[in-house]
Every structure is written in structure tokens, then in C-alpha cells.
Design an enzyme around this catalytic site. Structure first.
Site, PDB file in Angstrom:
ATOM      1  N   GLY A   1       5.326   0.906  -0.304  1.00 43.05           N
ATOM      2  CA  GLY A   1       6.641   1.052  -0.016  1.00 43.05           C
ATOM      3  C   GLY A   1       7.263   1.905  -1.006  1.00 43.05           C
ATOM      4  N   ASP A   2       6.672   1.938  -2.404  1.00 35.90           N
ATOM      5  CA  ASP A   2       6.948   2.560  -3.277  1.00 35.90           C
ATOM      6  C   ASP A   2       6.738   4.344  -2.924  1.00 35.90           C
ATOM      7  OD1 ASP A   2       7.614   0.384  -4.768  1.00 35.90           O
ATOM      8  OD2 ASP A   2       5.477   0.281  -5.109  1.00 35.90           O
TER       9      ASP A   2
END
Length: 315
Positions: free
Chosen positions: A251-252
Site C-alpha cells: 500500500g505504501d
């Protein structure tokens, strides 16, 4: 330049294991040690893409010194905020079938003086930033309103804010109108207080966050893809992934891809999806480089499949 703020960074140790069996001695087949925390991972992904990133983070003790050393070795500019407590160490166990078990420590207790020093450091470093990515949980000593205060101060300086957090910290920050928020499906359901069973449910939840103040919502739906809801329109996208090795930091990496590509519109969504899909095929929390991306595997459309059931519905 993309400035990242990670109030609760960590030293992450990832062990690859055949299977997790309670009470047994398990021999790891691989291991990694990486600087961790959502904002740290965004900086690592931005740097891997050949762009400049500056990471602001409170650091203390031997783990903090090691994080700074590891980030420096990766070419990331680190602006440490010295704190008395030791930076936390986290453990991740990645099984061969893709299941990940994480043990996250709480982190140090920040004093009022350390909190204000963190604010002031972000202000000074934000002058050259195209985006400020504020990411992750808050350590002890920072109230849920801390991100809201940071967004307000950053907007007063003319900066754009991308916020990736959850729970009360996310809800408090919405009133200050962050430029984009990036919840996953679980965080999205928690924010609106109801389950998500379909892509349409996720879209309604994202629209509600916009009504509460978010200028744009980049929602990750795991294997089902991602949604981007903003004033200019709504888009849905997904990517083919041949094998999942670890979803740590995926997600980062997606947020980094989104900001690298401008932070709005379908092109930025496609970049976010390509970066997230590449990250899950890499070990531990390794961030993808341009050679790892497969843009041809990404599809983006403005025709959102409202009735599509989520692979992992959130109750």
C-alpha cells in the site's frame, strides 16, 4: 521532492517460513531487516523510482540509529527528530502461501517538547516539497488530533497533503480537508462504520469520506484493485499478479506511485496500481524499482463494477 512524515517508524525484521505452527520451532528460509513505517516505505519507493524524497521521523536508541544508517545507504535523505525513547522493532512472518503475520510494538512515548519539535521540523522541510505524505500510526504521546493539526499547518504553508492513517486519527484529520487519503478496505469500513461486500459499497464509503472533508480518496481493495474518487471523476483499476510473495509495504508503494505520477487522475491511479502489484511479488518490504513494474498488466476504467463482490469482504 516528496516529503514523508512517519511519527512512529520501526526497524522491521521479516522472516520467510514454510508455515506458521504455534508452539513449534520454525526454521526460516529467508530473512530481511528493513527500515519500516508507512512513510519510510513511501520514501524508499520514491527513491527506488529515481525521485528525491526526504524522510522526517523521530528516532531514538540503537534501533533509531540503525534505521538512519539503513536509509542513508539507500540514498534517502533522513531528517531525524531526536527522542528519548527507543524506536520500536517489529516482526513479520511471511508464510509460503502468502499469509503474513505481523507483530508491531507500540513505540516510544513522545513528550510535548518532542511533539513540537516534530511539527517544526516538518514545517522547515516542507518548503521544497511537491507533496507531504503523512503516514502510519501515532506513537504514545500524540493525540488523535495530531494529524489534523499537521494538515492545517501544512495547508497554511501552501503544501499538499497525502494522508495514510486510520481510526480516530483519520476521522479527526478529515475536517482539515487533506488533499488525498489512502485507506484500505478495512480502514474504509471502519471509517464509515459499516461492512463492505462489493466494490459499490467501497465507492459509497469513499464518497462519504469526501463529504466529510477529504478532497480525494485512493482506496485499496487488496486483490480486487483500487478506487480513486475525486472532484474530477471516479476510476477503478486492477492489475494481474502472477505470484504473491509479501504484501508488506504494498500500500505504501501504491501511494508513492500515485504521488510520483502527479497525485490525481487515472494516470496516477494506474501508476499506484503498477507499484502495488510489483511490491507484492518482492520479498519482505522491498520496494519496486522501475524494472519491476508491468504497466501492461494494469487496467483502469471510469466504469466502476459496482456489483462485483470483494474477494475479502470486510464485516
Amino acid at each position: 521532492m516528496i516529503l514523508t512524515v512517519t511519527p512512529n517508524p520501526s526497524l522491521d525484521r521479516t522472516y520467510e517460513v514454510p508455515a506458521l505452527e504455534r508452539g513449534e520451532v520454525i526454521r526460516a528460509t529467508g530473512e530481511r531487516m528493513d527500515p519500516g513505517g508507512k512513510g519510510v516505505n513511501v520514501s524508499r519507493a520514491v527513491t527506488a523510482a529515481g525521485r528525491r524524497s526526504v524522510a522526517v521521523l523521530p528516532l531514538g536508541g540503537a534501533p533509531g540509529a540503525l534505521i538512519a544508517e539503513l536509509l542513508d545507504a539507500q540514498g534517502i535523505e533522513v531528517v531525524p527528530v531526536p527522542v528519548a525513547g527507543a524506536t520500536r522493532s517489529n516482526i513479520a512472518l511471511a508464510e509460503a502461501d502468502g499469509v503474513l503475520t505481523k507483530i508491531n510494538a507500540p513505540g516510544p512515548l513522545l513528550s510535548e517538547e518532542e511533539r513540537e519539535l516534530l511539527f517544526d521540523t516538518v514545517r522547515r522541510q516542507s518548503r521544497d516539497a511537491d507533496w507531504i505524505a503523512c503516514c502510519g500510526s501515532l506513537p504514545r504521546g500524540l493525540a488523535p488530533s495530531w494529524y489534523a493539526d499537521l494538515v492545517a499547518r501544512a495547508h497554511a504553508e501552501g503544501a499538499r497533503i497525502a494522508l495514510d492513517t486510520s481510526g480516530p486519527a483519520l476521522l479527526e484529520a478529515l475536517r482539515e480537508r487533506p488533499d488525498v487519503v489512502k485507506p484500505n478496505a478495512e480502514e474504509l469500513a471502519q471509517a464509515v462504520g459499516r461492512p463492505l461486500a462489493t466494490v459499490g459499497d467501497a465507492l459509497k464509503a469513499a464518497e462519504e469520506l469526501r463529504e466529510r472533508g477529504a478532497r480525494a480518496v485512493l482506496a485499496s481493495l487488496g486483490a480486487d484493485g483500487q478506487l480513486l474518487v475525486e472532484g474530477a471523476g471516479t476510476w477503478f483499476g486492477s492489475a494481474r499478479v502472477d505470484a504473491v510473495r509479501s504484501n508488506v509495504g504494498a500500500g505504501d508503494s501504491s501511494l508513492a506511485g500515485f504521488l510520483i505520477a502527479g497525485g490525481s487522475g487515472p494516470r496516477a491511479l494506474a501508476s499506484a496500481i503498477a507499484h502495488g502489484a510489483a511490491a507484492v511479488g518482492l520479498p519482505g518490504s522491498v520496494m519496486p524499482a522501475p524494472a519491476d513494474l508491468n504497466p501492461a498488466a494494469v487496467t483502469v476504467t471510469d466504469r466502476v463494477p459496482l456489483d462485483r463482490e470483494l474477494t475479502e469482504p470486510v464485516s
